[in-house]
Design an enzyme around this catalytic site. Structure first.
Site, PDB file in Angstrom:
ATOM      1  N   ARG A  69       5.710   3.909 -11.498  1.00 19.66           N
ATOM      2  CA  ARG A  69       6.695   3.150 -12.212  1.00 19.66           C
ATOM      3  C   ARG A  69       5.981   2.591 -13.528  1.00 19.66           C
ATOM      4  O   ARG A  69       5.762   1.519 -13.934  1.00 19.66           O
ATOM      5  CB  ARG A  69       6.903   1.899 -11.270  1.00 19.66           C
ATOM      6  CG  ARG A  69       7.828   2.060 -10.272  1.00 19.66           C
ATOM      7  CD  ARG A  69       8.393   0.899  -9.469  1.00 19.66           C
ATOM      8  NE  ARG A  69       7.162   0.113  -9.092  1.00 19.66           N
ATOM      9  CZ  ARG A  69       6.632   0.169  -7.808  1.00 19.66           C
ATOM     10  NH1 ARG A  69       7.009   1.353  -6.866  1.00 19.66           N
ATOM     11  NH2 ARG A  69       5.739  -0.313  -7.108  1.00 19.66           N
TER      12      ARG A  69
ATOM     13  N   ASN B 298       4.311  29.460   6.626  1.00 23.59           N
ATOM     14  CA  ASN B 298       4.383  28.785   7.914  1.00 23.59           C
ATOM     15  C   ASN B 298       3.268  28.276   8.377  1.00 23.59           C
ATOM     16  O   ASN B 298       2.148  28.432   7.807  1.00 23.59           O
ATOM     17  CB  ASN B 298       5.492  29.290   8.647  1.00 23.59           C
ATOM     18  CG  ASN B 298       4.802  30.807   9.324  1.00 23.59           C
ATOM     19  OD1 ASN B 298       3.970  31.421   8.449  1.00 23.59           O
ATOM     20  ND2 ASN B 298       4.681  31.013  10.795  1.00 23.59           N
TER      21      ASN B 298
ATOM     22  N   ARG C 159       1.791  13.776  -6.289  1.00 21.68           N
ATOM     23  CA  ARG C 159       0.862  13.529  -7.305  1.00 21.68           C
ATOM     24  C   ARG C 159      -0.559  13.315  -6.916  1.00 21.68           C
ATOM     25  O   ARG C 159      -0.980  12.585  -5.834  1.00 21.68           O
ATOM     26  CB  ARG C 159       1.480  12.609  -8.099  1.00 21.68           C
ATOM     27  CG  ARG C 159       1.524  11.161  -7.475  1.00 21.68           C
ATOM     28  CD  ARG C 159       2.224  10.074  -8.471  1.00 21.68           C
ATOM     29  NE  ARG C 159       3.567  10.646  -8.436  1.00 21.68           N
ATOM     30  CZ  ARG C 159       4.710   9.945  -9.110  1.00 21.68           C
ATOM     31  NH1 ARG C 159       4.403   8.878  -9.820  1.00 21.68           N
ATOM     32  NH2 ARG C 159       5.794  10.293  -9.054  1.00 21.68           N
TER      33      ARG C 159
ATOM     34  N   GLU D 244       2.635  33.717   8.452  1.00 22.57           N
ATOM     35  CA  GLU D 244       3.445  35.278   8.382  1.00 22.57           C
ATOM     36  C   GLU D 244       4.881  35.420   7.660  1.00 22.57           C
ATOM     37  O   GLU D 244       5.241  36.137   7.541  1.00 22.57           O
ATOM     38  CB  GLU D 244       3.418  35.867   9.640  1.00 22.57           C
ATOM     39  CG  GLU D 244       4.661  35.408  10.738  1.00 22.57           C
ATOM     40  CD  GLU D 244       4.143  34.216  11.203  1.00 22.57           C
ATOM     41  OE1 GLU D 244       4.820  34.020  12.345  1.00 22.57           O
ATOM     42  OE2 GLU D 244       3.110  33.712  11.070  1.00 22.57           O
TER      43      GLU D 244
ATOM     44  N   CYS E 258       1.522  29.780  10.719  1.00 19.95           N
ATOM     45  CA  CYS E 258       0.575  31.188  11.061  1.00 19.95           C
ATOM     46  C   CYS E 258       0.524  31.912   9.934  1.00 19.95           C
ATOM     47  O   CYS E 258      -0.063  33.184   9.931  1.00 19.95           O
ATOM     48  CB  CYS E 258       0.887  31.569  12.241  1.00 19.95           C
ATOM     49  SG  CYS E 258       0.813  30.669  13.832  1.00 19.95           S
TER      50      CYS E 258
ATOM     51  N   THR F 289       0.210  28.572  55.061  1.00 15.66           N
ATOM     52  CA  THR F 289       0.634  30.060  54.579  1.00 15.66           C
ATOM     53  C   THR F 289       0.643  30.269  53.104  1.00 15.66           C
ATOM     54  O   THR F 289       0.337  31.140  52.336  1.00 15.66           O
ATOM     55  CB  THR F 289       1.892  30.733  55.319  1.00 15.66           C
ATOM     56  OG1 THR F 289       3.005  29.718  54.885  1.00 15.66           O
ATOM     57  CG2 THR F 289       1.901  30.797  56.715  1.00 15.66           C
TER      58      THR F 289
ATOM     59  N   THR G 133       0.699  35.379  23.582  1.00 19.51           N
ATOM     60  CA  THR G 133       1.214  35.215  24.711  1.00 19.51           C
ATOM     61  C   THR G 133       2.061  36.293  25.102  1.00 19.51           C
ATOM     62  O   THR G 133       2.085  36.893  26.286  1.00 19.51           O
ATOM     63  CB  THR G 133       2.089  33.876  24.915  1.00 19.51           C
ATOM     64  OG1 THR G 133       1.470  32.802  24.342  1.00 19.51           O
ATOM     65  CG2 THR G 133       2.815  33.579  26.052  1.00 19.51           C
TER      66      THR G 133
ATOM     67  N   ILE H 186      -2.677  32.582  63.560  1.00 22.42           N
ATOM     68  CA  ILE H 186      -2.817  33.583  62.374  1.00 22.42           C
ATOM     69  C   ILE H 186      -2.557  34.818  62.910  1.00 22.42           C
ATOM     70  O   ILE H 186      -3.059  35.378  63.882  1.00 22.42           O
ATOM     71  CB  ILE H 186      -4.117  33.382  61.616  1.00 22.42           C
ATOM     72  CG1 ILE H 186      -4.035  33.887  60.244  1.00 22.42           C
ATOM     73  CG2 ILE H 186      -5.084  33.997  62.478  1.00 22.42           C
ATOM     74  CD1 ILE H 186      -5.023  33.486  59.424  1.00 22.42           C
TER      75      ILE H 186
END
Length: 761
Positions: free
Chosen positions: A269, A437, A262, A441, A439, A55, A624, A17
């Site tokens: 029918r 959608n 519905r 917006e 979220c 390493t 993110t 090392i």
């Protein structure tokens, strides 16, 4: 540390090392940073060394040691850890610290079938040399540690089986730019590539996960927000389910309008059978949403929309709670309740709301979105019609049930359908907004499909990006950033593939974009104004006026060059109406800031040339992207000065921008006394935004008697949101104390619902 320890190199060789090597790397990583100690990192690292350590493990050990030292008092460890992580990442990708030349890298990646072969067809060797000269690899050192781990986890091209990384961030940025502007004329495209690369690599513009991870690869599917409307037939229900699966398989977030289905007991029918109601079909949608799991990644996410006056509403409102049994609960999707002015009026006047099955009143359902006056007239008529099945419920009881479920689950959302259509980019007579959608917006027109190949149906898609307000030095900066964002996102619409024809039809004919913001909390702190006291009103007004103005101007210029979108005549812009004409005028009572830009000149340009894009703006969550840019999330106040996120890579700490300088200027979420100031700022933004905003409400029970949030307060905030012209409400966050330990958000709620990263940034 014992100096006779041996290490195993990356190529398998063993050697003693060399502490000096480690010390040299740590010195390099700490250069120019404040309050970081090389010896402290070494001290934390040494304890963990052992004989024959690789390493690779040494590098990962010192990275973790530096990352563990990130704190409010020593925020620069997030950059030291990031530099060490970048060094390690490049070693893994290239076998060395220095990246290869761009052309050599692209050639190799095309041969490996990791990059789109069209990159080599569209650009000459000389152009690759020119693009290589644009790249500044040192910009990698501007990432925080959390950003590097997000890049590794979500964005960089890799083999997800063995973990092999193939690229570093600057190649990602330059090649996204190259792909998006590849069809521009050769005499101008290098200029746009250079400008766009600079904007995204310096975090002025943020891009969503599908674009960041997908553009430059052979896969050309970058679904952002997907909105699917379901009709009241088995064919339409099955077409909806099939479309859900196709988009969930791409990890897209889904919004489903199931409002036409519905109610339980309705005749089928002519009475041959009676209908099983909404819940079995909601379960069907839930199964479709959760059906695709790639490599152990959890299935998709969806929000289902239905009107508050649906006959089954009392059963539907409780579908997400923890009471009941599996047969009468559908807990793994979220729900949005659609409301209009008449419903609020019934609550305020202490009246009843009459519930109907949409199948019995199809004209009422249609008018609910397209014509509010007509809706009220028909609604009153149906209430008196004794031949139509109905049920009445006290409006206050129904709203209270809705808010109770919103409080207990956090994920019962609200869509004000009249605001969505009266303050809209679209003419509601031609293209009504009937849902949002995942979220909340995006507000775009949809039309139900009879089968998955139906050319008459319409699935709405929206392509996203965001401006980093922390990088805005002058409001004039929006002009250049708008030109780049609009042009790049518009190119994506033609560049990508579409798994469902109804989605391609919508995307190409409407060319809808949703450009938002990140880092609003930092922007306020930097300008010494706050969420709660009204001091940010005028700044917010000026900022979002400039943003929307320059976005519209950029789209108008693009229309002049390439032509308006083919369904431009379905927009209010076509009629000469701008957002400043249709906003809720109550905003003028709380903000007296005048308009500063020449909207009449813009109006005349739009009248002459049209717009390339039906919509331009939407304010989305940005978990993110905010981490990549080291920014605060969207328009949200931070929960703490340091956020701690537990991921598969361990604990990720991120400190708010310029903490030491601005810590007294930031207003933290749980220090804000109530929702009023935040909602007012959102209302000011909504004056200009042509789609919607992911608006959250927040409550700390400790502020209330007996630690219980009063229903009166919940309803007050709901009504205030409506009064301010807000189109949608997203999460309700209730403080429970679990995040008070250094503001831990072990898996943020936004990240949890939006695992795809598609409908968020």
């Amino acid at each position: 540390m014992k100096k006779n320890l041996f290490v195993t190199k990356r190529d398998g060789r063993k050697e003693k090392i060399n502490l000096d090597k480690i010390h040299k790397v740590l010195n390099w990583a700490s250069e120019g940073l404040d309050d970081v100690s090389v010896s402290q990192v070494e001290l934390c690292s040494r304890i963990q060394f052992y004989n024959n350590i690789t390493t690779i493990n040494i590098h990962e050990t010192i990275i973790k040691a530096a990352a563990d030292l990130i704190s409010q008092d020593t925020p620069d460890y997030q950059y030291m850890a990031a530099r060490l992580a970048i060094f390690h990442l490049r070693k893994k990708a290239y076998g060395q610290f220095e990246p290869p030349k761009l052309y050599d890298h692209v050639k190799k990646m095309v041969d490996l079938e990791k990059y789109d072969e069209n990159l080599l067809k569209n650009y000459s060797y000389k152009e690759f040399l020119q693009m290589n000269s644009f790249i500044d690899h040192w910009r990698d050192m501007n990432f925080s540690y959390a950003a590097v781990k997000q890049l590794e986890g979500k964005y960089l091209i890799q083999n997800r089986v063995n973990g092999k990384i193939y690229e570093s961030a600057q190649f990602l940025y330059i090649l996204i730019s190259a792909c998006l502007f590849s069809q521009y004329p050769k005499n101008v495209r290098m200029n746009y590539i250079h400008r766009f690369y600079n904007a995204i690599s310096t975090f002025k513009i943020s891009l969503p996960t599908p674009i960041m991870s997908g553009v430059r690869t052979p896969t050309r599917q970058f679904s952002s927000c997907v909105l699917i409307e379901c009709g009241d037939s088995l064919n339409s229900i099955n077409a909806t389910t099939s479309s859900i699966v196709k988009y969930v398989s791409q990890r897209a977030g889904i919004g489903v309008n199931a409002g036409q289905i519905r109610a339980l007991g309705s005749p089928i029918r002519n009475g041959e059978a009676f209908h099983t109601g909404c819940i079995p079909f909601y379960k069907h949608f839930q199964s479709a949403v959760k059906s695709c799991s790639q490599g152990g990644v959890r299935g998709g996410a969806a929000t289902i929309f239905y009107p508050i006056w649906h006959l089954e509403v009392e059963s539907l409102l409780v579908l997400k709670n923890n009471r009941g049994i599996e047969e009468n609960r559908v807990r793994h999707i979220d729900y949005a309740i659609q409301i209009n002015k008449l419903m609020y009026q019934r609550m305020l006047s202490g009246d009843q709301i009459t519930l109907f099955s949409p199948s019995d009143v199809p004209d009422l359902y249609k008018a609910f979105f397209s014509d509010q006056k007509k809706f009220k007239k028909i609604y009153l008529q149906y209430e008196k019609n004794k031949n139509i099945r109905k049920k009445t419920i006290k409006a206050l009881d129904l709203f209270s049930l809705m808010m109770q479920e919103r409080t207990s689950t956090g994920r019962i959302y609200v869509q004000n359908v009249d605001h969505c259509n009266l303050h809209s980019a679209f003419n509601p007579e031609l293209s009504p907004i009937r849902q949002s959608n995942l979220c909340l917006e995006i507000t775009l027109p949809t039309k139900s499909l009879n089968d998955v190949h139906d050319t008459d149906g319409e699935i709405a898609l929206c392509t996203l990006s965001a401006f980093n307000l922390g990088k805005i030095k002058s409001l004039d900066d929006f002009k250049e950033l708008s030109i780049l964002s609009v042009r790049a996102l518009d190119e994506i619409l033609d560049y990508q593939n579409y798994p469902v024809l109804a989605a391609k039809k919508s995307a190409i004919s409407r060319r809808s974009l949703g450009i938002g913001v990140i880092n609003f909390a930092y922007y306020l702190a930097k300008n010494k104004v706050r969420y709660s006291d009204g001091s940010a009103h005028n700044l917010t007004h000026k900022t979002f006026e400039a943003m929307q103005y320059y976005l519209l101007e950029a789209s108008c210029e693009l229309a002049k060059e390439k032509g308006a979108c083919s369904l431009f005549n379905h927009t209010n812009y076509y009629l000469g109406k701008l957002p400043i004409d249709t906003y809720k005028k109550y905003i003028d009572d709380i903000c007296n800031e005048p308009l500063h830009l020449d909207w009449n000149l813009l109006r005349s340009k739009i009248k002459k040339y049209g717009l390339r894009n039906s919509t331009l703006s939407a304010l989305m969550p940005s978990e993110t992207s905010s981490q990549i840019s080291n920014a605060t999330n969207g328009i949200e106040p931070p929960r703490g000065f340091i956020s701690i996120k537990v991921s598969k890579d361990g604990i990720l700490r991120q400190v708010v921008p310029e903490y030491k300088k601005l810590r007294l200027q930031y207003e933290l979420l749980w220090d804000i006394p109530n929702n009023t100031g935040y909602l007012q700022l959102a209302g000011i933004m909504q004056k200009f935004i042509d789609q919607s905003i992911s608006v959250n409400t927040h409550y700390d029970p400790a502020r209330f008697l007996n630690n219980k949030i009063p229903m009166k307060q919940l309803l007050y905030d709901l009504l205030l949101s409506y009064k301010l012209g807000l189109k949608t409400l997203y999460y309700q966050n209730t403080r429970d104390g679990s995040e008070d330990d250094q503001n831990i958000t072990s898996k943020s709620i936004t990240e949890d619902i939006c695992e795809s990263g598609s409908c968020i940034l």
